[in-house]
Design a protein around this motif. Structure first.
Motif, PDB file in Angstrom:
ATOM      1  N   LEU B 285       0.835  -1.207   0.000  1.00 28.82           N
ATOM      2  CA  LEU B 285       0.000   0.000   0.000  1.00 28.82           C
ATOM      3  C   LEU B 285       0.864   1.250   0.000  1.00 28.82           C
ATOM      4  O   LEU B 285       0.606   2.215  -0.727  1.00 28.82           O
ATOM      5  CB  LEU B 285      -0.912   0.009   1.233  1.00 28.82           C
ATOM      6  CG  LEU B 285      -2.376  -0.348   1.000  1.00 28.82           C
ATOM      7  CD1 LEU B 285      -2.489  -1.785   0.553  1.00 28.82           C
ATOM      8  CD2 LEU B 285      -3.193  -0.115   2.262  1.00 28.82           C
ATOM      9  N   SER B 286       1.881   1.208   0.839  1.00 32.63           N
ATOM     10  CA  SER B 286       2.755   2.368   0.969  1.00 32.63           C
ATOM     11  C   SER B 286       3.398   2.718  -0.370  1.00 32.63           C
ATOM     12  O   SER B 286       3.453   3.876  -0.780  1.00 32.63           O
ATOM     13  CB  SER B 286       3.823   2.063   2.022  1.00 32.63           C
ATOM     14  OG  SER B 286       4.746   3.105   2.098  1.00 32.63           O
ATOM     15  N   MET B 289       0.829   4.053  -2.937  1.00 32.52           N
ATOM     16  CA  MET B 289       0.184   5.331  -2.624  1.00 32.52           C
ATOM     17  C   MET B 289       1.200   6.424  -2.319  1.00 32.52           C
ATOM     18  O   MET B 289       0.821   7.508  -1.871  1.00 32.52           O
ATOM     19  CB  MET B 289      -0.758   5.147  -1.422  1.00 32.52           C
ATOM     20  CG  MET B 289      -1.887   4.164  -1.690  1.00 32.52           C
ATOM     21  SD  MET B 289      -3.259   4.316  -0.544  1.00 32.52           S
ATOM     22  CE  MET B 289      -2.503   3.944   1.005  1.00 32.52           C
ATOM     23  N   GLN B 294      -2.363  12.953   1.214  1.00 30.87           N
ATOM     24  CA  GLN B 294      -3.018  12.152   2.257  1.00 30.87           C
ATOM     25  C   GLN B 294      -4.531  12.050   2.083  1.00 30.87           C
ATOM     26  O   GLN B 294      -5.118  11.010   2.364  1.00 30.87           O
ATOM     27  CB  GLN B 294      -2.690  12.731   3.628  1.00 30.87           C
ATOM     28  CG  GLN B 294      -1.277  12.395   4.066  1.00 30.87           C
ATOM     29  CD  GLN B 294      -1.095  12.453   5.569  1.00 30.87           C
ATOM     30  OE1 GLN B 294      -2.055  12.652   6.294  1.00 30.87           O
ATOM     31  NE2 GLN B 294       0.121  12.298   6.034  1.00 30.87           N
ATOM     32  N   ALA B 297      -5.132   9.467  -0.468  1.00 33.90           N
ATOM     33  CA  ALA B 297      -4.764   8.157   0.074  1.00 33.90           C
ATOM     34  C   ALA B 297      -5.865   7.634   0.996  1.00 33.90           C
ATOM     35  O   ALA B 297      -6.212   6.451   0.981  1.00 33.90           O
ATOM     36  CB  ALA B 297      -3.439   8.254   0.829  1.00 33.90           C
ATOM     37  N   ALA B 298      -6.428   8.555   1.763  1.00 27.06           N
ATOM     38  CA  ALA B 298      -7.531   8.153   2.653  1.00 27.06           C
ATOM     39  C   ALA B 298      -8.721   7.669   1.834  1.00 27.06           C
ATOM     40  O   ALA B 298      -9.390   6.695   2.188  1.00 27.06           O
ATOM     41  CB  ALA B 298      -7.934   9.330   3.539  1.00 27.06           C
ATOM     42  N   VAL B 301      -8.057   4.158   0.605  1.00 24.73           N
ATOM     43  CA  VAL B 301      -8.240   3.145   1.647  1.00 24.73           C
ATOM     44  C   VAL B 301      -9.729   2.918   1.910  1.00 24.73           C
ATOM     45  O   VAL B 301     -10.187   1.782   2.078  1.00 24.73           O
ATOM     46  CB  VAL B 301      -7.501   3.560   2.934  1.00 24.73           C
ATOM     47  CG1 VAL B 301      -7.808   2.601   4.068  1.00 24.73           C
ATOM     48  CG2 VAL B 301      -6.000   3.597   2.676  1.00 24.73           C
TER      49      VAL B 301
END
Lengths: 315, 314
Positions: B285-286, B289, B294, B297-298, B301
């Motif tokens: 994931l890291s 993304m 952020q 990215a949120a 998720v």
């Protein structure tokens, strides 16, 4: 007014309600503190010079003048899969209680007020296992359905209130800073989580040999007698500060991508504040006072040095 | 009134006229900050107060034993009143949640009446999916908990704080949620089971219940430009095609708040092994993304959570 109250008859609905809910036989509700035993549920009272508070706690262990207890909350509607609900028929207590794995510590024996229930040995053993991150089958049906703190803002509020109340009990246990240690070194080099053995944690610490950093192990579950006397800074524990942070720290260490200044005492990072509550016998205890960004409302999501972090807060 | 008088009355008759007077007094004070439109069926509190008092005394204080709890932990008279106020707020919040859950059940019943759900009589009305074999029994608490976890990630409509019963789920999300529950539970799903799941999903206390003066939470969701929307969608698709089945299952569990210990137990792994696998998923994931800000990215998720739970990974 008093005589009016005393002369008036009870309303019929109240008489019926009293008949429909007879008093439960609450077992042995003695107040003889010498009778306090492991597995008991007692009311403990703070004695820190502030207006007193009383909280119910499950006795996990006794040690000299101190008692190791886990806070038992009556607000079982909050129980998540990471908490254990103690039904009335299990304890003899007239109301249900909830044990949260992260909220336990030491109080003085003399703070005990009176017993409200008893947990039998089998269930107590299972609860201890649960606190140590096992998943005993005996407790499967006693776990809640509610949200974990990483998922629900008001659950976080609830946990914060519980921790604050428990800290008052713990502070009352007289866990004042030990002068012989001076100001404890708080820097954290290693957070042992996710099953690293102590030896593995030490190896990991050696890999990050920094003279300005104190060796630190974050332990899950109740402190063990073997911890005492060691130059051990104990983060108490990942299950309180949250696995999200604990695992992020571990991940950061393993991937050598982050300094662990985020766990420095009193610092604020990713809205986490950790402050010492006591320093006793070479062991420093910490509790998280607050954390989390309310803007990510629905998802257990956080970032630490660019690493996405997610997951339940409790082991 | 003193705490000692209240204790004396409790010892002799549990709840008598002194207690009743206290409940009335505290209820009057608490309800002054609660809208009767929302919490009293639109009646004035003057008319509805006695019903609330009876509910608090009968259900909370007597049937659930909370009167004994008050006696056990109240250290002062003020403490007693504060704890009693808490009981009254919990009663109000529960009543409101009941209304919300009842509406969800009513909507669910309508949705379950159409495809793809099949009604079975087992012996009460229950639903399943075509082509599935189900054990004719009630689900265990563990199974209900797992079903709850599987749908916790579904997006909710943020209430504005003044509705009597918030919608909670948009219809398409509620239908998808029902599909997941009916698919995942090894038994036919009864309304009683859905009731338990909805109660588990909805927090008993809304923030506005804790602090009625506080502004409602949430607000307008952040706007995503079409470009951002595309970046989110393509990152999600890329991740879903990258992750193995095991990794997807693990990520789904983590996004639904399942603890590492439970994941390890469910997968038959030791916790260190489960943690190691999770670290690997996080690394994937890291990497994927790393270019996203952020907020996007949120979103990624969040979308991953819904897609993984609903099983729509393609």
């Amino acid at each position: 007014v008093t005589s009016h109250i005393e002369q008036a008859p009870l309303p019929e609905w109240l008489s019926s309600a009293l008949t429909a809910s007879p008093p439960s036989s609450s077992g042995d509700r003695t107040s003889d503190v010498t009778d306090l035993q492991v597995g008991d549920l007692w009311v403990f009272e703070s004695c820190d010079g502030q207006p007193p508070i009383r909280r119910i706690a499950l006795v996990l262990d006794t040690d000299g003048a101190q008692v190791h207890v886990a806070l038992a909350s009556a607000e079982v509607a909050w129980a998540s899969a990471n908490d254990i609900i103690l039904p009335t028929d299990l304890t003899g207590c007239p109301y249900e209680l909830m044990i949260q794995p992260g909220v336990h510590g030491r109080v003085w024996w003399r703070q005990a007020s009176h017993r409200v229930g008893i947990v039998n040995d089998d269930h107590l053993d299972a609860i201890l296992d649960f606190l140590w991150d096992e998943r005993p089958t005996e407790l499967e049906d006693l776990r809640g359905l509610g949200p974990t703190s990483s998922q629900d803002e008001s659950r976080i509020e609830f946990e914060r209130h519980e921790l604050e109340a428990f800290r008052r009990l713990e502070v009352a246990a007289g866990n004042e800073p030990d002068e012989s240690y001076g100001t404890p070194l708080i820097d954290v080099s290693i957070l042992r989580s996710s099953g690293l053995t102590e030896e593995e944690a030490r190896d990991l610490a050696a890999a990050f040999d920094r003279p300005d950093i104190t060796f630190c192990v974050g332990l899950q579950g109740p402190p063990r007698p073997s911890d005492n006397g060691h130059r051990l800074v104990q983060l108490f524990g990942p299950d309180i500060i949250g696995w999200r942070l604990a695992e992020a720290a571990e991940h950061a260490l393993l991937s050598k991508t982050a300094e662990l200044h985020v766990l420095t005492s009193g610092s604020t990072a990713e809205n986490v504040v950790i402050a010492p509550t006591s320093f006793m016998g070479g062991v420093v205890y910490y509790h998280a006072l607050g954390r989390r960004d309310s803007s990510t409302d629905d998802f257990p999501l956080g970032f630490l040095d660019g690493i996405p972090v997610m997951g339940g807060d409790r082991g | 009134m003193t705490l000692e008088q209240l204790r004396d009355e409790y010892r002799t008759e549990r709840i008598g006229l002194r207690w009743l007077a206290e409940v009335r007094s505290v209820a009057r004070s608490v309800t002054s900050s609660y809208s009767p439109e929302i919490y009293a069926d639109g009646l004035s509190w003057q008319s509805a107060l006695e019903d609330l008092v009876q509910e608090v005394v009968t259900e909370r204080l007597l049937r659930e034993g909370q009167a004994a709890y008050l006696i056990d932990v109240a250290a002062t008279y003020d403490d007693f009143r504060r704890l009693l106020a808490r009981q009254i707020r919990l009663t109000l919040a529960r009543q409101r949640r009941r209304t919300i859950v009842d509406q969800l059940l009513s909507r669910s019943r309508r949705l379950l009446g159409s495809d793809p759900f099949i009604l079975v009589e087992a012996p009460t009305a229950a639903w399943t999916l075509p082509g599935t074999q189900r054990e004719l029994r009630a689900p265990t608490p563990r199974e209900l908990r797992q079903a709850c976890d599987a749908v916790r990630v579904f997006p909710r409509v943020i209430g504005r704080g003044y509705e009597r019963a918030s919608t909670v789920y948009r219809t398409k999300d509620l239908r998808a949620l029902l599909e997941v529950v009916v698919r995942d539970l090894p038994t036919p799903v009864r309304l009683k089971d859905l009731d338990a799941i909805f109660c588990g999903l909805l927090t008993p206390l809304l923030p506005s219940d804790l602090d009625p003066g506080a502004p409602p939470p949430g607000g307008a969701p952040a706007f995503l430009s079409p470009e951002d929307d595309y970046r989110v969608e393509s990152t999600v698709n890329e991740l879903l095609s990258t992750l193995s089945d095991d990794q997807s299952a693990l990520l789904r569990a983590k996004l639904n708040g399942v603890s590492d210990s439970d994941i390890a137990a469910n997968l038959g792994l030791s916790r260190p092994t489960a943690a190691k696998r999770k670290t690997e998923v996080m690394r994937v994931l890291s990497e994927r993304m790393s270019d996203l800000p952020q907020d996007l990215a949120a979103r990624v998720v969040a979308e991953l959570g819904v897609r993984l739970s609903a099983g729509t990974t393609s």
